[in-house]
Structures are given as structure tokens and as C-alpha cells.
Design a protein around this motif. Structure first.
Motif, PDB file in Angstrom:
ATOM      1  N   MET A 102      29.052   2.316  -0.558  1.00  0.00           N
ATOM      2  CA  MET A 102      29.736   2.212  -1.847  1.00  0.00           C
ATOM      3  C   MET A 102      29.040   3.101  -2.872  1.00  0.00           C
ATOM      4  SD  MET A 102      30.566  -1.161  -4.230  1.00  0.00           S
ATOM      5  CE  MET A 102      28.844  -1.699  -4.236  1.00  0.00           C
ATOM      6  N   VAL A 103      29.819   3.981  -3.486  1.00  0.00           N
ATOM      7  CA  VAL A 103      29.330   4.789  -4.604  1.00  0.00           C
ATOM      8  C   VAL A 103      30.236   4.486  -5.785  1.00  0.00           C
ATOM      9  CG1 VAL A 103      28.815   7.090  -5.462  1.00  0.00           C
ATOM     10  CG2 VAL A 103      28.541   6.582  -3.037  1.00  0.00           C
ATOM     11  N   HIS A 104      29.768   3.620  -6.663  1.00  0.00           N
ATOM     12  CA  HIS A 104      30.619   3.186  -7.775  1.00  0.00           C
ATOM     13  C   HIS A 104      30.218   3.868  -9.068  1.00  0.00           C
ATOM     14  CE1 HIS A 104      27.590   0.580  -9.732  1.00  0.00           C
ATOM     15  NE2 HIS A 104      27.129   0.420  -8.494  1.00  0.00           N
TER      16      HIS A 104
ATOM     17  N   LYS B 254      37.116  -5.802  -7.062  1.00  0.00           N
ATOM     18  CA  LYS B 254      35.923  -6.457  -6.528  1.00  0.00           C
ATOM     19  C   LYS B 254      36.311  -7.494  -5.478  1.00  0.00           C
ATOM     20  CE  LYS B 254      33.716  -9.481  -9.032  1.00  0.00           C
ATOM     21  NZ  LYS B 254      32.891 -10.056 -10.121  1.00  0.00           N
ATOM     22  N   THR B 255      35.717  -7.369  -4.300  1.00  0.00           N
ATOM     23  CA  THR B 255      36.056  -8.210  -3.157  1.00  0.00           C
ATOM     24  C   THR B 255      34.773  -8.638  -2.451  1.00  0.00           C
ATOM     25  OG1 THR B 255      38.082  -6.913  -2.843  1.00  0.00           O
ATOM     26  CG2 THR B 255      37.398  -8.322  -1.010  1.00  0.00           C
ATOM     27  N   ARG B 256      34.759  -9.875  -1.962  1.00  0.00           N
ATOM     28  CA  ARG B 256      33.558 -10.356  -1.285  1.00  0.00           C
ATOM     29  C   ARG B 256      33.539  -9.890   0.164  1.00  0.00           C
ATOM     30  NH1 ARG B 256      31.510 -14.867   1.505  1.00  0.00           N
ATOM     31  NH2 ARG B 256      33.588 -15.841   1.609  1.00  0.00           N
TER      32      ARG B 256
ATOM     33  N   CYS C  48      36.062   2.181  -3.718  1.00  0.00           N
ATOM     34  CA  CYS C  48      35.052   3.216  -3.497  1.00  0.00           C
ATOM     35  C   CYS C  48      34.047   2.798  -2.431  1.00  0.00           C
ATOM     36  CB  CYS C  48      34.336   3.553  -4.806  1.00  0.00           C
ATOM     37  SG  CYS C  48      33.562   2.136  -5.609  1.00  0.00           S
ATOM     38  N   SER C  49      34.458   1.889  -1.540  1.00  0.00           N
ATOM     39  CA  SER C  49      33.603   1.450  -0.436  1.00  0.00           C
ATOM     40  C   SER C  49      34.227   1.883   0.887  1.00  0.00           C
ATOM     41  CB  SER C  49      33.435  -0.071  -0.457  1.00  0.00           C
ATOM     42  OG  SER C  49      32.746  -0.478  -1.619  1.00  0.00           O
ATOM     43  N   HIS C  50      33.364   2.411   1.762  1.00  0.00           N
ATOM     44  CA  HIS C  50      33.811   2.897   3.065  1.00  0.00           C
ATOM     45  C   HIS C  50      33.158   2.057   4.163  1.00  0.00           C
ATOM     46  CE1 HIS C  50      35.457   6.674   1.323  1.00  0.00           C
ATOM     47  NE2 HIS C  50      34.506   6.439   0.410  1.00  0.00           N
TER      48      HIS C  50
ATOM     49  N   TYR D 125      29.413  -8.783  -3.000  1.00  0.00           N
ATOM     50  CA  TYR D 125      30.677  -8.195  -3.447  1.00  0.00           C
ATOM     51  C   TYR D 125      30.631  -6.667  -3.362  1.00  0.00           C
ATOM     52  CZ  TYR D 125      32.319 -12.716  -5.114  1.00  0.00           C
ATOM     53  OH  TYR D 125      32.731 -14.025  -5.185  1.00  0.00           O
ATOM     54  N   VAL D 126      31.789  -6.075  -3.128  1.00  0.00           N
ATOM     55  CA  VAL D 126      31.947  -4.623  -3.108  1.00  0.00           C
ATOM     56  C   VAL D 126      33.202  -4.255  -3.885  1.00  0.00           C
ATOM     57  CG1 VAL D 126      30.784  -4.365  -0.874  1.00  0.00           C
ATOM     58  CG2 VAL D 126      33.281  -4.648  -0.943  1.00  0.00           C
TER      59      VAL D 126
END
Length: 361
Positions: A330-332, A320-322, A350-352, A345-346
Motif C-alpha cells: 500500500m502506497v497511500h 478503508k477496508t479491514r 492503492c493496495s496491491h 486496515y488498508v
């Protein structure tokens, strides 16, 4: 039984047309606020339709007639009767009237059948049916048809429900699966029923579950039906997994469509490997060029930036990153809360990046 219509086919039996009335011949409770209503043609005509199509019933409710559309839950391979399985939602008028008043012997008008959410009867393919709530009905019709046909019944059937008692037509599905090894049944529930043991899957559907339940999902045609947010989530999962969306079909059980021209446009995010993007790591003072198909975690690693990570599949939440600025896709799989997402946060794994993105890393 006296007074019941005879379920026989004569040599001169015709095809039921919607200018002929329907006669209710059975009402079977299936789950809380759910029942299956079966109909026959008083003239002895048989029903012809495609599995997954719908019919519109004219219901004489107090205060005036209403028209309600329901997916046909029976199979065209059993042409003597036509059945719909209905669920009363909060504020239901027509469906509530059916549950409380429609009984064998009563007659109602109907139009149809219609709809394009269907399998092709003569094709032999591998299928993945995904449904939630009363969206199970088209999958039920398609599965029964393939079961009766006796060939090409390679189906993974995944249904999501609030609790085990809410699973519609569970015994009917289990009966078919017990006789056809190629039919694999999976039920996913969010809650247990009090005082009853549930040994099946629990939780909400995610990408991991799709891979575990149907490891060969890339080889299957996917048919999905359920509430709009559910289908949106399924599409996002499949896109994130790299599934060929030309093999994906869906239909809302609230307002099915009759023709392809009526299909709604899906606002899906399709990542483009050729599309340029960039990620700026503010703390490390590094900006890296990349593609939309790269994950933030992969870009970080390629540039010597350490973002703690664990599962790398959106489950554990370690990465997890801000996000300071920019857009990501993001597809989590449950590793981040809605509150964290609203706070910016992302999950890096799994974030592009879509265009230029800046991270607090």
C-alpha cells in the motif's frame, strides 16, 4: 579586508589536493543551527570536483579530533572556493564545534572530494531534485552548476522542511530561479512560523504532490537526498506511480558512499504483472484471481463487490477496508492513519495483493 586570503587565480594555479590544508574564508548563517562555511586554498590552487560530491573535514574538537563528512554545497563552476553547509543535529559534536568556533582565518585538514551521487557535467537532461532538511546540499550544488553552465537548466526543485525558517539557502535558490525560467522552485513545510505569512505548500510529500508539482516526472531524472525514512517514502511513491527506478538516484547525507560497491541494497517492493495473486472477500464469500499489479478496489469492482470509494488515490480514506489475512503493498497519500494500519486496515484503492489476501468485504 586585511588578513583575508586573496581570491585570485594565477596562470600557474594548480588543483587543490587533500594533502594541502584548507583555510576558512567565510561563515554565513543560513537557518537555525545551520551555516555555510567557505574555504580557500592558501597556495592559490583551485578546487575540482563533481556537483553533489562530499568532503571529509578533520575537526579539532575538545577531547580529540573527529572526522565529519559533508556534501559540498558550492559548485565546481566556481573553483576559487569550496563550501559546505552544515546543520547541527541533537547530540552533534563536530558540527556544533564548527558553528561555535570555526571562523575566517582558521585552517583545518580535509580529505576528498569523493562520492558518486552526482550529475554528469556535459549531459543535458530534465531533472527533479527532491530533498529534505540538510539533504538540500547536493541539490544546491547541482542546481548552481547547471545555472552557471547556462544550458539545460530544466530543473524542478522540491524541498521539504519543518517550517519556512528552516529552508536552507532559500534566497540563493530564489535568486537563481528569478533569472532562469526553466528552474521551478517548490518548498513544502509542515508548520508555519509564528507571525509570518506562508503562502506556499503545506503538509507532507505524497504522490499527488509529485504529480501536481512535476507533471512530467516520468521524463525527468530524479535525485533525492534526506533522512532515510524520507527517501524510503519517496522511493515508494515513485514505484507506486510506475516510475523507471533506473533513473532514480539517492544519497544519505549521514553516510555518503564513495563507490557503487558501497551502495546499500534498497528493499523496494516491485510489483510483477505476471505474478499471480488472489483476493477473498469473506463477507461476499467470493475468491477472485488477479495480478499483483491490480488494486484491491479494481478486483472488487470486477467481481461485483461494492467497496465505497471516493478519490481512488489514497487521500480521502473512503475505501478503508479491514484485511483479515495476507500481505498487501500500500502506497497511500495520507488517507489512513498509522493506528488504522496497525489495526489491519488498508485502503483498497492503492493496495496491491501479494499472494493470497482475505478482506472483510
Amino acid at each position: 579586508m586585511a588578513g583575508q586570503p586573496a581570491l585570485t587565480v594565477t596562470a600557474d594555479a594548480g588543483i587543490w589536493k587533500d594533502d594541502e590544508i584548507l583555510e576558512c574564508c567565510a561563515m554565513v548563517p543560513e537557518a537555525p543551527n545551520v551555516a555555510t562555511f567557505s574555504f580557500v586554498s592558501p597556495s592559490g590552487n583551485v578546487f575540482r570536483y563533481l556537483p553533489g560530491q562530499f568532503i571529509t573535514l578533520e575537526l579539532p574538537v575538545p577531547g580529540g579530533t573527529v572526522w565529519r563528512t559533508y556534501t559540498i554545497s558550492s559548485s565546481p563552476s566556481r573553483p576559487l572556493t569550496l563550501a559546505v553547509t552544515v546543520k547541527a543535529q541533537e547530540g552533534s559534536i563536530g558540527t556544533r564545534w564548527m558553528l561555535e568556533h570555526l571562523r575566517p582565518g582558521m585552517k583545518i585538514k580535509a580529505t576528498g572530494p569523493a562520492g558518486i551521487f552526482t550529475i554528469q557535467p556535459r549531459e543535458q537532461k530534465k531533472y527533479l531534485f527532491i530533498s529534505a532538511g540538510s539533504g538540500i546540499t547536493p541539490s544546491l550544488s547541482m542546481t548552481t552548476y547547471l545555472y552557471d553552465r547556462g544550458a539545460g537548466t530544466d530543473i524542478v526543485f522540491l524541498h521539504c522542511a519543518k517550517r519556512p525558517s528552516d529552508i536552507i539557502c532559500r534566497q540563493r535558490l530564489e535568486m537563481m530561479a528569478a533569472r532562469v525560467p526553466e528552474l521551478k522552485l517548490y518548498f513544502l513545510v509542515e508548520e508555519d512560523d509564528p507571525y509570518l505569512v506562508w503562502t506556499g505548500l503545506r503538509g507532507r510529500l505524497n504522490q499527488l504532490m509529485i504529480g501536481l508539482i512535476a507533471g512530467d516526472y516520468m521524463e525527468r531524472d530524479v535525485y533525492c537526498c534526506g533522512p532515510e525514512p524520507f527517501m524510503n517514502a519517496v522511493r515508494e511513491m515513485l514505484i507506486g506511480l510506475g516510475y523507471d527506478m533506473d533513473r532514480y538516484s539517492q544519497e544519505t547525507f549521514v553516510a555518503p558512499v564513495k563507490t557503487e560497491e558501497q551502495l546499500p541494497e534498497n528493499d523496494d517492493v516491485i510489483l510483477d504483472e505476471a505474478a499471480e495473486a488472489s483476493v477473498t472477500f469473506a463477507t461476499s464469500e467470493i475468491t477472485a484471481s488477479c495480478s499483483e499489479t491490480d488494486t484491491l478496489l479494481a478486483v472488487a469492482r470486477a467481481n461485483g463487490i461494492v467497496i465505497p470509494s471516493g478519490c481512488t488515490f489514497g487521500v480521502c480514506g473512503t475505501c478503508k477496508t479491514r484485511k483479515i489475512s495476507g500481505d498487501v503493498h500500500m502506497v497511500h497519500n495520507g488517507g489512513i492513519s498509522e493506528d488504522d494500519i496497525e489495526a489491519g486496515y488498508v485502503l483498497a484503492c492503492c493496495s496491491h495483493p501479494i499472494g493470497a489476501v482475505e478482506l472483510d468485504a
